[in-house]
Design an enzyme around this catalytic site. Sequence first.
Site, short mmCIF file in Angstrom:
data_model
loop_
_atom_site.label_atom_id
_atom_site.label_comp_id
_atom_site.label_asym_id
_atom_site.label_seq_id
_atom_site.Cartn_x
_atom_site.Cartn_y
_atom_site.Cartn_z
N SER A 219 0.84 -1.20 0.00
CA SER A 219 0.00 0.00 0.00
C SER A 219 0.88 1.26 0.00
CB SER A 219 -0.95 -0.04 1.20
OG SER A 219 -1.95 0.94 1.10
N ASP A 345 -9.57 -2.78 -6.82
CA ASP A 345 -9.09 -2.14 -5.58
C ASP A 345 -9.58 -0.69 -5.55
OD1 ASP A 345 -7.69 -1.00 -3.49
OD2 ASP A 345 -5.71 -1.70 -4.15
N HIS A 374 -7.99 -4.51 -1.89
CA HIS A 374 -6.79 -3.85 -1.39
C HIS A 374 -6.17 -4.69 -0.29
CE1 HIS A 374 -4.17 -0.39 -0.85
NE2 HIS A 374 -4.36 -0.46 0.45
#
Length: 410
Positions: A219, A345, A374
């Site tokens: 991320s 995502d 995600h």
Amino acid sequence: RRWAMDWQVLTRELSLYLESQVRVGLLGSGVGLSLVLGFGVAYACYYLSSIAKKPQLVASNDRFCRFLEEHCPVLTETYYPTIWCWEGRVQTLLRPFITSRPQVEYRNELIKTADGGQISLDWFDNNDSLYYPDASTRPTVLLLPGLTGTSKESYILHMIHQSETLGYRCVVFNNRGIAGEELLTPRTYCAANTEDLEAVIHHVHDLHPSAPFMAAGVSMGGMLLLNYLGKTGRDTPLMAAAIFSAGWNVFESVESLEKPLNWLLFNYYLTTCLQSSISRHRRMLEKLFDMDLVMKARTVREFDKQFTSVMFGYRTIDDYYEDASPCRKLKSVGIPVLCLNSVDDVFSPGHAIPVETAKQNANVALVLTSCGGHIGFLEGIWPRKCTYMDRVFKQFVQAVFEHGNKIFSM
């Protein structure tokens, strides 16, 4: 042919299960069983035709492609998302609650920075490694968690567990003020500023100069790592890098997260997590910021406007978001990088993934799944342990450390 075999196996198993579990149909007839079985078969058909797919591998370098296909077979296989929670938002929400948390014993180290601050590193030394008993040459993986994540995140623990089985050492880079340590200066972190990451990379390399060294970011950790690689090119001690669920274009990410449902499910909670991460350091940060205003933010964009962009000296939030977007620096990456994203995502919308830019850099390979959300990538009926992301991580890290000579001369 493969699809037909999968369909036959799945429908046969579903039929047997239903016959053993459903004893009585509607009004004592077999109508109920027929309806349930019909729905099950229809769902199985839809799942196998539209959900379960092979990932798309985007790479301009044939040599890199062949390397991945040979040493990372997971990239050539069909990804079967968990059949009852394949939708991106559901996968994103459920992973932290469903997946197990392997036990990891860390050794903490605090290192000082040039501006007088400190960074917390959590080491998993793996001193019991059978494959690499010599600590000086034991391969080392630097792990970068997400926006408010630390070494305690389940996805980090799983990466360490995978590395442990291979005999590797891991070190987790916790962003300033996140892992329980005090802020010594009124500064935290952001996706664009790579100074702390550079300090950590050189510190780790100086401790183990003879050890093969690579990094993996998740991320925001992946965004930070990409921005660092775009800045340094080939001038880095890292051999290669793996990136998972990075937000490629911050403008597109925040716009996606501000859609009503996504704001309700993710944006507001993430904003409160950011506020919570700095509230403990309020006395230090009040020297530079109107903390009451920062604490009134209700979106990530508002938080970044009042806090992050100001802290790092950006004239506007747009200037910060432009600098933080890894898509702008992808052309300059100078070492082999594997990037895994799911096109569903909401943190990194599929249309914002820089496919064409990636094709212009021989060092970059994108792996795109149709489902996974995600940092989700759940698979199996009850996805407690290994996810698709974990398997990609394990195979790529092992490929780099044990067969990397095949790609480092690209």
